[in-house]
Design a protein around this motif. Structure first.
Motif, PDB file in Angstrom:
ATOM      1  N   ILE A 146       0.858  -1.176   0.000  1.00 39.96           N
ATOM      2  CA  ILE A 146       0.000   0.000   0.000  1.00 39.96           C
ATOM      3  C   ILE A 146       0.901   1.235   0.000  1.00 39.96           C
ATOM      4  N   ALA A 147       0.616   2.149  -0.896  1.00 34.87           N
ATOM      5  CA  ALA A 147       1.285   3.457  -0.901  1.00 34.87           C
ATOM      6  C   ALA A 147       0.198   4.504  -0.715  1.00 34.87           C
ATOM      7  N   VAL A 148       0.370   5.351   0.285  1.00 32.65           N
ATOM      8  CA  VAL A 148      -0.605   6.403   0.570  1.00 32.65           C
ATOM      9  C   VAL A 148       0.141   7.724   0.652  1.00 32.65           C
ATOM     10  N   GLY A 149      -0.381   8.726  -0.047  1.00 36.08           N
ATOM     11  CA  GLY A 149       0.173  10.065   0.015  1.00 36.08           C
ATOM     12  C   GLY A 149      -0.919  11.060   0.343  1.00 36.08           C
ATOM     13  N   CYS A 158      -4.050   6.904  -3.077  1.00 37.03           N
ATOM     14  CA  CYS A 158      -3.585   5.581  -2.650  1.00 37.03           C
ATOM     15  C   CYS A 158      -3.278   4.731  -3.873  1.00 37.03           C
ATOM     16  N   ALA A 159      -2.309   3.855  -3.734  1.00 34.26           N
ATOM     17  CA  ALA A 159      -1.994   2.852  -4.752  1.00 34.26           C
ATOM     18  C   ALA A 159      -1.795   1.528  -4.018  1.00 34.26           C
ATOM     19  N   ASP A 176      -9.153   7.322  -1.684  1.00 32.64           N
ATOM     20  CA  ASP A 176      -9.420   6.884  -0.306  1.00 32.64           C
ATOM     21  C   ASP A 176      -9.564   5.370  -0.184  1.00 32.64           C
ATOM     22  N   LEU A 177      -8.680   4.627  -0.840  1.00 36.14           N
ATOM     23  CA  LEU A 177      -8.748   3.167  -0.788  1.00 36.14           C
ATOM     24  C   LEU A 177      -8.440   2.615   0.600  1.00 36.14           C
ATOM     25  N   VAL A 178      -7.638   3.331   1.370  1.00 41.62           N
ATOM     26  CA  VAL A 178      -7.230   2.885   2.701  1.00 41.62           C
ATOM     27  C   VAL A 178      -7.469   4.059   3.666  1.00 41.62           C
TER      28      VAL A 178
END
Length: 190
Positions: A146-149, A158-159, A176-178
């Motif tokens: 998970i990559a969140v910025g 999110c990616a 807002d996936l996570v």
């Protein structure tokens, strides 16, 4: 046509969200080159144009295409990986201990997790050691990166890459996936 490859610039500058999304995608791809089973990684995000104005010598350290994009796009972001992170027992404690100076426009984090479909979560034991054994042995588990910025104004991206579909074109993306991790990253900026 010149012999030098010039970047193709968009007709109008992208939005802050589009620039953040591109930065998060770049971070996720960068981390993916190191393979799986990696540590949590944390990045400061700075507006490239502002960084170049404050430190003109930075232009010589960045690829020419990045400098050209920054001149066209005031929202373009450069990520700076953080070394020597404070000691923490878990991700939540690590993020709670990070405070960014005013010159940092955003932050990003990458982390790997094991996820289960909702139906499988009902059988997770309450004992932490038993829960870990259950997760690792479950046939429906998925390993994900998970990559969140996030930016200071709360804009987020999110990616999510799964180990079972480990290719750049199979990375799920969205603002807002996570949500819990987005909230924790935003909190580091205030």
């Amino acid at each position: 046509m010149s012999d030098v490859d010039e970047p193709i610039l968009p007709l109008s500058p992208p939005s802050a969200r589009a620039s953040l999304a591109e930065a998060v995608r770049e971070i996720e791809r960068h981390v993916a080159t190191g393979g799986w089973d990696g540590p949590v990684r944390v990045f400061a995000l700075v507006r490239t144009a502002a960084a170049l104005a404050a430190e003109p010598g930075l232009a010589a350290q960045l690829p020419p295409a990045v400098v050209a994009l920054a001149r066209h796009d005031e929202h373009h972001l450069t990520s700076v990986e953080q070394e020597d992170l404070p000691g923490a027992t878990d991700l939540e404690q690590l993020l709670a201990g990070i405070e960014w100076p005013a010159g940092v426009d955003g932050a990003a984090v990458t982390v790997e997790r094991v996820v289960l479909p909702p139906a499988a979560e009902e059988g997770v034991p309450t004992d932490p050691d038993e829960a870990l054994a259950y997760l690792m042995a479950h046939p429906d588990r998925q390993d994900v990166r998970i990559a969140v910025g996030a930016l200071r104004d709360g804009t987020s991206w999110c990616a999510v890459r799964s180990r079972s579909n480990d290719s750049d074109d199979s990375v799920g993306q969205g603002p807002d996936l996570v949500p819990g991790l987005v909230e924790a990253v935003v909190a580091t900026l205030h």
